[in-house]
Write a protein that holds these residues in place. Structure first.
Motif, PDB file in Angstrom:
ATOM      1  N   SER A 397       0.848  -1.191   0.000  1.00 52.08           N
ATOM      2  CA  SER A 397       0.000   0.000   0.000  1.00 52.08           C
ATOM      3  C   SER A 397       0.883   1.240   0.000  1.00 52.08           C
ATOM      4  O   SER A 397       1.887   1.285   0.709  1.00 52.08           O
ATOM      5  CB  SER A 397      -0.927   0.022   1.223  1.00 52.08           C
ATOM      6  OG  SER A 397      -1.786  -1.089   1.228  1.00 52.08           O
ATOM      7  N   SER A 399       0.561   5.439   0.469  1.00 51.09           N
ATOM      8  CA  SER A 399      -0.254   6.599   0.810  1.00 51.09           C
ATOM      9  C   SER A 399       0.441   7.838   0.270  1.00 51.09           C
ATOM     10  O   SER A 399       1.604   8.096   0.580  1.00 51.09           O
ATOM     11  CB  SER A 399      -0.430   6.704   2.328  1.00 51.09           C
ATOM     12  OG  SER A 399      -1.175   7.868   2.655  1.00 51.09           O
ATOM     13  N   THR A 404      -4.817   6.528  -0.928  1.00 46.47           N
ATOM     14  CA  THR A 404      -4.126   5.249  -0.822  1.00 46.47           C
ATOM     15  C   THR A 404      -4.216   4.478  -2.137  1.00 46.47           C
ATOM     16  O   THR A 404      -5.285   4.403  -2.746  1.00 46.47           O
ATOM     17  CB  THR A 404      -4.712   4.406   0.313  1.00 46.47           C
ATOM     18  OG1 THR A 404      -4.560   5.102   1.548  1.00 46.47           O
ATOM     19  CG2 THR A 404      -4.011   3.048   0.422  1.00 46.47           C
ATOM     20  N   ARG A 406      -2.904   0.611  -3.851  1.00 51.53           N
ATOM     21  CA  ARG A 406      -2.407  -0.666  -3.365  1.00 51.53           C
ATOM     22  C   ARG A 406      -2.307  -1.699  -4.486  1.00 51.53           C
ATOM     23  O   ARG A 406      -2.986  -1.602  -5.506  1.00 51.53           O
ATOM     24  CB  ARG A 406      -3.274  -1.192  -2.217  1.00 51.53           C
ATOM     25  CG  ARG A 406      -4.726  -1.436  -2.514  1.00 51.53           C
ATOM     26  CD  ARG A 406      -5.492  -1.604  -1.205  1.00 51.53           C
ATOM     27  NE  ARG A 406      -6.850  -2.096  -1.422  1.00 51.53           N
ATOM     28  CZ  ARG A 406      -7.794  -2.139  -0.487  1.00 51.53           C
ATOM     29  NH1 ARG A 406      -7.507  -1.732   0.749  1.00 51.53           N
ATOM     30  NH2 ARG A 406      -9.000  -2.614  -0.745  1.00 51.53           N
ATOM     31  N   ASN A 431       3.956   0.676   2.521  1.00 48.33           N
ATOM     32  CA  ASN A 431       3.782  -0.399   3.503  1.00 48.33           C
ATOM     33  C   ASN A 431       3.677  -1.732   2.776  1.00 48.33           C
ATOM     34  O   ASN A 431       2.845  -1.899   1.881  1.00 48.33           O
ATOM     35  CB  ASN A 431       2.523  -0.154   4.335  1.00 48.33           C
ATOM     36  CG  ASN A 431       2.288  -1.232   5.383  1.00 48.33           C
ATOM     37  OD1 ASN A 431       1.255  -1.871   5.384  1.00 48.33           O
ATOM     38  ND2 ASN A 431       3.244  -1.432   6.272  1.00 48.33           N
ATOM     39  N   THR A 442       7.470  -0.685   6.855  1.00 45.20           N
ATOM     40  CA  THR A 442       6.964   0.630   6.466  1.00 45.20           C
ATOM     41  C   THR A 442       8.149   1.519   6.110  1.00 45.20           C
ATOM     42  O   THR A 442       9.109   1.617   6.876  1.00 45.20           O
ATOM     43  CB  THR A 442       6.142   1.278   7.596  1.00 45.20           C
ATOM     44  OG1 THR A 442       5.050   0.425   7.926  1.00 45.20           O
ATOM     45  CG2 THR A 442       5.598   2.628   7.158  1.00 45.20           C
ATOM     46  N   ASN A 488     -10.695   5.315   9.099  1.00 42.34           N
ATOM     47  CA  ASN A 488     -10.132   6.635   8.802  1.00 42.34           C
ATOM     48  C   ASN A 488     -11.262   7.630   8.601  1.00 42.34           C
ATOM     49  O   ASN A 488     -12.086   7.482   7.697  1.00 42.34           O
ATOM     50  CB  ASN A 488      -9.260   6.553   7.549  1.00 42.34           C
ATOM     51  CG  ASN A 488      -8.411   7.782   7.363  1.00 42.34           C
ATOM     52  OD1 ASN A 488      -8.865   8.887   7.597  1.00 42.34           O
ATOM     53  ND2 ASN A 488      -7.181   7.578   6.938  1.00 42.34           N
ATOM     54  N   THR A 544       2.122   5.972  11.281  1.00 44.49           N
ATOM     55  CA  THR A 544       1.485   6.190   9.992  1.00 44.49           C
ATOM     56  C   THR A 544       1.027   4.853   9.441  1.00 44.49           C
ATOM     57  O   THR A 544       0.944   3.865  10.176  1.00 44.49           O
ATOM     58  CB  THR A 544       2.463   6.889   9.033  1.00 44.49           C
ATOM     59  OG1 THR A 544       3.642   6.072   8.894  1.00 44.49           O
ATOM     60  CG2 THR A 544       2.857   8.251   9.553  1.00 44.49           C
ATOM     61  N   LEU A 545       0.742   4.801   8.160  1.00 44.45           N
ATOM     62  CA  LEU A 545       0.293   3.582   7.507  1.00 44.45           C
ATOM     63  C   LEU A 545       1.232   2.424   7.829  1.00 44.45           C
ATOM     64  O   LEU A 545       2.446   2.523   7.629  1.00 44.45           O
ATOM     65  CB  LEU A 545       0.233   3.808   5.993  1.00 44.45           C
ATOM     66  CG  LEU A 545      -0.265   2.636   5.149  1.00 44.45           C
ATOM     67  CD1 LEU A 545      -1.752   2.406   5.387  1.00 44.45           C
ATOM     68  CD2 LEU A 545       0.004   2.895   3.669  1.00 44.45           C
ATOM     69  N   THR A 579      -4.071   0.494   9.009  1.00 45.27           N
ATOM     70  CA  THR A 579      -4.061  -0.135   7.675  1.00 45.27           C
ATOM     71  C   THR A 579      -4.706   0.735   6.610  1.00 45.27           C
ATOM     72  O   THR A 579      -4.796   0.330   5.462  1.00 45.27           O
ATOM     73  CB  THR A 579      -4.795  -1.488   7.711  1.00 45.27           C
ATOM     74  OG1 THR A 579      -6.143  -1.283   8.129  1.00 45.27           O
ATOM     75  CG2 THR A 579      -4.093  -2.450   8.657  1.00 45.27           C
ATOM     76  N   GLN A 580      -5.158   1.931   6.962  1.00 52.23           N
ATOM     77  CA  GLN A 580      -5.778   2.813   5.971  1.00 52.23           C
ATOM     78  C   GLN A 580      -5.558   4.261   6.344  1.00 52.23           C
ATOM     79  O   GLN A 580      -5.269   4.587   7.481  1.00 52.23           O
ATOM     80  CB  GLN A 580      -7.263   2.520   5.850  1.00 52.23           C
ATOM     81  CG  GLN A 580      -8.003   2.579   7.174  1.00 52.23           C
ATOM     82  CD  GLN A 580      -9.460   2.268   7.029  1.00 52.23           C
ATOM     83  OE1 GLN A 580     -10.251   3.078   6.578  1.00 52.23           O
ATOM     84  NE2 GLN A 580      -9.832   1.057   7.393  1.00 52.23           N
TER      85      GLN A 580
END
Length: 580
Positions: A397, A399, A404, A406, A431, A442, A488, A544-545, A579-580
């Motif tokens: 993923s 960001s 986002t 993926r 990530n 990450t 989120n 963060t993510l 995760t988001q």
């Protein structure tokens, strides 16, 4: 805190449909729910959706409440929002946006594939007073391109009683000739006719209207009386505008337009009557057929979040965005040759070709799109496990600017294409997850545009999520066998833990992501009884993510009942991966 069961969340996705040219309004919703069943299937599917909300100058709009079903989010400073899981109508998923001082935004779309991440964008228009009149006597208000005449004692107050004071007409024209028309228009310009048939709509005028008292209260119309209007037809449409055209109002709950009345052409204007102020549209209907295509770049990597425009020979168009797999799907004009255009983030055409005509549901398969290097970012590379073996089952993923992107890992490799029309440097959060080994990594990288080969290694153990709680001496602990999620909200997260075996849950908002103690409100259900109250949470870890939120919470909660008991102490601790 809204009382809801968040483990049942599920989300929408965005697709095609909108015909370039329209007339609209917004205010008191009209009576809806016709006695016949809608021609749009009510089949529900789950998916994910993210998007941006901008203002009339196409600048990010923060603090917008975005809603899909009974789930809400708030846009952040970048105007971004994200829904992780929401149930939505497969044929007409609806996302709405609200902010004080602006007319509501709305987007309706097909869900191309369940459980895939898709993108939407909405532009909100400010409410500006076009003129005033006295409700007791009625009057005429002239706007920049329209005129409205009100009868005496036609306006009702919030109490549904006649209002006699000065009334402001709040107004925003929506010109279907605008390049950003697809972001402004409500819904997706599918309409339901008086004969209960679903059709596409080509608009010849749209505007947004609302009535407001001197004190700022929202007013509405007495539907037993009529408002007459006269609206100037956009310049490029005047020669092709039909002598009589159907009127359509927007049904916000279902996200589609419904036919009601008609307007007559006189010179360069249309004249007609309406009985309620919602969004109104002057449109000619046409038959539809479902269309699907998948866009990939020169590397055969899906082009996700890409804007797609299908132009008709008469200049009108349908619009949509691809999902994370590069797939775009929706209803388009039947039996017409169309020009397909792929648009950059700056609304410039990066690819064009002719398609059709189609007389039945059609999936044209893969379309390879050539995008200039200065128009997009391309990430690719290898993903290795801790023992330096290729990851076989995993996900990468990225960001970027609040959005986002993926990609699934295939044979230890990943690739992600991102349309981007500016060359300013920005930080990408990358990530990588090895799902078989339950490990991740990450990384951050400063990027502009062009190709970036970035090899990744997923070596950090993914720690188990948990929420442990104590209510008046009674423990309630949630683990991986339950449902633990961070949703989120744009300006923060909603922490939710829920039982899969019953309706017990805990949720509270994490609006401040900095390490320290912050205020919040908390809601929970314990043994079938609902509690709520105010409290604090203390973050000991914030990332963060791919990172974690961890800390403790404490509050005083009362049961939602007529019994005069409580409040009770409610405390706990948590750790959840972002995760988001």
């Amino acid at each position: 805190m809204v009382k809801k069961y968040l483990w049942m969340l599920a989300v929408p996705v965005y697709i095609l449909i909108a015909c370039n040219k329209d007339m609209a309004t917004t205010g008191n919703p009209p009576p809806v729910t016709p006695p016949v069943k809608s021609p749009i299937s009510d089949k529900q599917v789950s998916s994910a959706i993210q998007g941006n909300v901008v203002d009339e100058q196409n600048k990010p709009l923060a603090g917008v409440q975005v809603k899909c079903g009974d789930v809400t989010a708030t846009t952040d400073a970048a105007g971004s929002f994200f829904f992780g899981k929401v149930n939505a109508n497969q044929m007409a998923a609806v996302v709405t946006a609200q902010k004080n001082g602006y007319f509501n935004g709305s987007r309706t779309f097909h869900i191309a594939a369940a459980d895939k991440l898709q993108f939407v964008q909405m532009q909100l228009l400010p409410k500006k007073a076009a003129g005033t009149f006295v409700a007791s006597t009625g009057g005429t208000v002239n706007t920049s391109n329209a005129q409205f005449t009100f009868a005496a004692q036609q306006v009702l107050g919030p109490d549904n009683k006649p209002y006699s004071g000065k009334v402001s007409l709040l107004y925003a024209p929506i010109n279907p000739e605008r390049a950003d028309f697809a972001d402004i228009m409500p819904g997706d310009l599918r309409g339901i006719t008086n004969s209960n048939t679903i059709v596409g709509l080509q608009s010849f005028g749209m505007m947004a209207l609302e009535l407001q008292s001197e004190g700022g209260e929202k007013l509405h119309l007495d539907t037993s009386k009529q408002v007459s209007f006269k609206m100037t037809i956009p310049t490029s449409l005047q020669n092709t505008a039909p002598p009589t055209i159907p009127l359509w109002y927007f049904e916000e709950v279902s996200g589609v337009w419904r036919q009601e009345g008609s307007a007559t052409k006189t010179g360069d204007s249309y004249s007609g009557i309406v009985k309620h102020f919602s969004f109104w549209n002057l449109d000619m209907p046409f038959p539809l057929v479902n269309f699907t295509a998948t866009l990939v770049d020169a590397h055969n990597t899906p082009l996700s979040n890409a804007a797609v425009k299908l132009k008709r020979a008469n200049g009108s168009a349908t619009y949509g965005y691809t999902n994370e797999n590069g797939t775009v799907s929706g209803d388009i004009p039947k039996n017409e040759t169309l020009t397909l255009e792929v648009m950059s983030k700056c609304n410039m055409v990066v690819d064009t070709r002719n398609i059709g005509p189609f007389n039945d549901h059609t999936d044209i398969g893969i379309l390879r799109v050539t995008v200039p290097n200065n128009e997009y970012l391309y990430f690719s590379g290898a993903v290795a496990s801790c023992n330096n073996m290729p990851v076989q089952n995993g996900l990468v993923s990225i960001s970027l600017g609040g959005t986002t992107y993926r990609s699934n890992i295939a044979n230890g490799q990943y690739s992600i294409s991102i349309l981007r029309c500016v060359t300013t440097q920005v930080t990408a959060i990358i990530n990588a997850v090895d799902q078989d080994a339950n490990k991740m990594s990450t990384n951050t990288k400063l990027v502009t545009t062009g190709n970036y080969i970035t090899n990744l290694s997923a070596c950090d153990v993914i720690l188990a999520d948990f929420v442990n709680s104590l209510l008046n001496g009674q423990t309630a602990n949630y683990t991986a066998t339950d449902s633990i999620s961070l949703y989120n909200l744009g300006s923060g997260y909603l922490l939710s833990a829920a039982r899969k075996t019953n309706r017990d849950f805990i949720d509270f908002q994490v609006n401040d992501m900095t390490v320290g103690t912050h205020a919040t409100s908390i809601a929970l259900t314990n043994n079938g009884k609902y509690y709520s109250g105010n409290g604090t949470y203390t973050l000991t870890q914030s990332g963060t993510l791919g990172g974690y939120l961890a800390g403790t919470f404490t509050s005083s909660v009362k049961p939602d009942s007529t019994q005069n008991n409580g409040p009770f102490p409610f405390t706990g601790s948590f750790r959840i991966r972002i995760t988001q």
